[in-house]
Write an enzyme that holds these catalytic residues in place. Sequence first.
Site, PDB file in Angstrom:
ATOM      1  N   ASP A  13       0.819  -1.222   0.000  1.00  0.00           N
ATOM      2  CA  ASP A  13       0.000   0.000   0.000  1.00  0.00           C
ATOM      3  C   ASP A  13       0.850   1.269   0.000  1.00  0.00           C
ATOM      4  O   ASP A  13       0.448   2.295   0.543  1.00  0.00           O
ATOM      5  CB  ASP A  13      -0.983   0.007   1.183  1.00  0.00           C
ATOM      6  CG  ASP A  13      -1.785  -1.268   1.229  1.00  0.00           C
ATOM      7  OD1 ASP A  13      -2.313  -1.636   0.162  1.00  0.00           O
ATOM      8  OD2 ASP A  13      -1.850  -1.916   2.274  1.00  0.00           O
ATOM      9  N   LYS A  16       1.906   1.834  -5.209  1.00  0.00           N
ATOM     10  CA  LYS A  16       2.549   1.278  -6.406  1.00  0.00           C
ATOM     11  C   LYS A  16       1.684   1.447  -7.645  1.00  0.00           C
ATOM     12  O   LYS A  16       2.184   1.778  -8.715  1.00  0.00           O
ATOM     13  CB  LYS A  16       2.864  -0.216  -6.196  1.00  0.00           C
ATOM     14  CG  LYS A  16       3.944  -0.458  -5.169  1.00  0.00           C
ATOM     15  CD  LYS A  16       4.187  -1.940  -4.954  1.00  0.00           C
ATOM     16  CE  LYS A  16       3.009  -2.676  -4.352  1.00  0.00           C
ATOM     17  NZ  LYS A  16       2.670  -2.285  -2.981  1.00  0.00           N
ATOM     18  N   GLY A  40      -4.218  -4.786  -4.131  1.00  0.00           N
ATOM     19  CA  GLY A  40      -5.227  -3.795  -4.490  1.00  0.00           C
ATOM     20  C   GLY A  40      -4.493  -2.556  -4.945  1.00  0.00           C
ATOM     21  O   GLY A  40      -3.963  -1.816  -4.133  1.00  0.00           O
ATOM     22  N   HIS A  41      -4.396  -2.338  -6.246  1.00  0.00           N
ATOM     23  CA  HIS A  41      -3.662  -1.198  -6.786  1.00  0.00           C
ATOM     24  C   HIS A  41      -4.648  -0.156  -7.309  1.00  0.00           C
ATOM     25  O   HIS A  41      -5.415  -0.423  -8.217  1.00  0.00           O
ATOM     26  CB  HIS A  41      -2.686  -1.659  -7.886  1.00  0.00           C
ATOM     27  CG  HIS A  41      -1.578  -2.508  -7.336  1.00  0.00           C
ATOM     28  ND1 HIS A  41      -0.715  -3.216  -8.129  1.00  0.00           N
ATOM     29  CD2 HIS A  41      -1.208  -2.756  -6.054  1.00  0.00           C
ATOM     30  CE1 HIS A  41       0.154  -3.859  -7.346  1.00  0.00           C
ATOM     31  NE2 HIS A  41      -0.131  -3.605  -6.092  1.00  0.00           N
ATOM     32  N   GLN A 223       2.216  -6.109  -2.912  1.00  0.00           N
ATOM     33  CA  GLN A 223       2.552  -6.123  -1.477  1.00  0.00           C
ATOM     34  C   GLN A 223       3.860  -5.334  -1.256  1.00  0.00           C
ATOM     35  O   GLN A 223       4.167  -4.453  -2.044  1.00  0.00           O
ATOM     36  CB  GLN A 223       2.637  -7.563  -0.920  1.00  0.00           C
ATOM     37  CG  GLN A 223       1.297  -8.288  -0.889  1.00  0.00           C
ATOM     38  CD  GLN A 223       0.937  -8.964  -2.201  1.00  0.00           C
ATOM     39  OE1 GLN A 223       1.757  -9.628  -2.803  1.00  0.00           O
ATOM     40  NE2 GLN A 223      -0.283  -8.817  -2.649  1.00  0.00           N
TER      41      GLN A 223
HETATM   42  P1  IMP Z   1      -2.363 -12.946   2.165  1.00  0.00           P
HETATM   43  O1  IMP Z   1      -1.422 -12.382   1.152  1.00  0.00           O
HETATM   44  O2  IMP Z   1      -3.807 -12.766   1.791  1.00  0.00           O
HETATM   45  O3  IMP Z   1      -2.030 -14.341   2.538  1.00  0.00           O
HETATM   46  O4  IMP Z   1      -2.190 -12.074   3.500  1.00  0.00           O
HETATM   47  C1  IMP Z   1      -0.990 -12.118   4.273  1.00  0.00           C
HETATM   48  C2  IMP Z   1      -0.670 -10.749   4.851  1.00  0.00           C
HETATM   49  O5  IMP Z   1      -0.315  -9.869   3.789  1.00  0.00           O
HETATM   50  C3  IMP Z   1      -1.826 -10.064   5.565  1.00  0.00           C
HETATM   51  O6  IMP Z   1      -1.287  -9.299   6.634  1.00  0.00           O
HETATM   52  C4  IMP Z   1      -2.411  -9.149   4.521  1.00  0.00           C
HETATM   53  O7  IMP Z   1      -3.080  -8.048   5.094  1.00  0.00           O
HETATM   54  C5  IMP Z   1      -1.139  -8.718   3.814  1.00  0.00           C
HETATM   55  N1  IMP Z   1      -1.369  -8.312   2.418  1.00  0.00           N
HETATM   56  C6  IMP Z   1      -1.605  -9.119   1.361  1.00  0.00           C
HETATM   57  N2  IMP Z   1      -1.738  -8.403   0.233  1.00  0.00           N
HETATM   58  C7  IMP Z   1      -1.556  -7.118   0.570  1.00  0.00           C
HETATM   59  C8  IMP Z   1      -1.532  -5.900  -0.183  1.00  0.00           C
HETATM   60  O8  IMP Z   1      -1.672  -5.870  -1.399  1.00  0.00           O
HETATM   61  N3  IMP Z   1      -1.302  -4.759   0.537  1.00  0.00           N
HETATM   62  C9  IMP Z   1      -1.089  -4.775   1.872  1.00  0.00           C
HETATM   63  N4  IMP Z   1      -1.093  -5.892   2.606  1.00  0.00           N
HETATM   64  C10 IMP Z   1      -1.320  -7.059   1.959  1.00  0.00           C
HETATM   65 MG    MG Z   2      -2.796  -2.061  -1.911  1.00  0.00          MG
END
Ligand code: IMP
Ligand code: MG
Length: 425
Positions: A13, A16, A40-41, A223
């Site tokens: 977040d 990007k 989520g971009h 991420q």
């Molecule tokens: P997962 O990727 O859904 O398995 O989540 C694992 C961890 O990564 C959690 O803390 C999510 O909130 C975090 N996370 C996954 N994708 C994103 C992203 O795009 N932005 C921020 N945090 C993320």
């Molecule tokens: Mg995001």
Amino acid sequence: MASTVLVGLQWGDEGKGKIIDYMTERSDVVVRFQGGNNAGHTVEIGAEKFVLHLVPSGILREGILNVIGNGVVVNPVALWEEIDALQRRGVAASSRLRLSGRSQLIFAYHCLMDGFREGRLGDRKLGTTRRGIGPAYADKVSRTGIRASAMADAGRMEALFRAQAAEYNAIFRQAGCEVLDVDAEWAKVKAVLPHLVPLLDDTALLVNRAADAGKEILFEGAQGTWLDIDYGTYPYVTSSNTTSGAACTGGGLAPCRIDRVVGVLKAYSTRVGSGPFPTELQDATGDLLRTRGGEYGATTGRPRRCGWFDAVATRYAVMLNGASRVALTKLDVLDSLPVLRICTAYQLDGKTITDMPVDSADLERAVPVYEEMPGWQQDTTGVRSRRALPKAARAYVARLLELSGTKLQIVSVGPKRDQTFTVGR
Ligand code: IMP
Ligand code: MG
């Protein structure tokens, strides 16, 4: 012409999507190389706002080839939904998109398993996005996953899907929890196959041919560094490598062909989900950052945890990624604050340390050491050059960069495409 990897230097977040959209003005190819629809971009153009999850952020510009690389985990039903929604809004998504036949598929049983595991963990839960990311990568590494190329033969795909769904249902049944309706789920998958099969390609070949032809290639990380499966705050991480090296393994271009790495860095810190976050603010300043910064998950809507800029974590992230340049985002969110703090070291068990501890339990105990700087208390959302920034803002930015060991390339002072400027190349 060059190939650039763009990665998040914090917990995701960082902005990007917006920076990718800005940089793609000069790109020919944009490649996603890891993660899935947990990302989520957000990209805002004029009055329009787009939130992209699986589709690369170059999709909004005509003439750009968008690639979902082999390192990505792809939920076919969600992918088609996203493409379809874009097309309904007039974006010719299908014709700009290629999908690696080597990417791994995510199905509803992965999502159920994600939720099931989180439920079992109770208050030690990871706070995942419940998009099935972890279970899908686990299947990949266990060699029980299903690759996107299987979609080309519906009969084979159905057999693979049903066999794997039966495996998962056996586990769910034993655990006495919700079981997948395999027929209903297969019907959903089958319905999207005709839309996705034409997108299948050998994207490693595509990317290398584009590089051979001197095209500008941008690898879009999802991420952030501290969610990396190896370097992140394990186990509070995602299930892929989010650092720059993954662009090679997940995108198909050799390390010697990558020209530069640009890190995206937010002017403060945020984190969604569980895990250590030394500079977190559980007070009015944290609330102000959340409100002013619109810090709510683009995928799950969850409020993000907010805190001060962490130079210890960032310097390490710059090192891991080789991010010699950064795009600094959301500087404007700090506009109203009278005083800003930057974490320059941690106190851990009576010692002062300036490198990230390896163990998350140590990071959990680490107490940040702060340096204070005056705020600028002026609106920066209309600023379009480094010179035009208030003096205190220039000093804050210079200090962040000095402590983090990197240089500035792009500054963002608002969500819109035009609220961005380049300061160095
Ligand atoms: P997962 O990727 O859904 O398995 O989540 C694992 C961890 O990564 C959690 O803390 C999510 O909130 C975090 N996370 C996954 N994708 C994103 C992203 O795009 N932005 C921020 N945090 C993320
Ligand atoms: Mg995001």
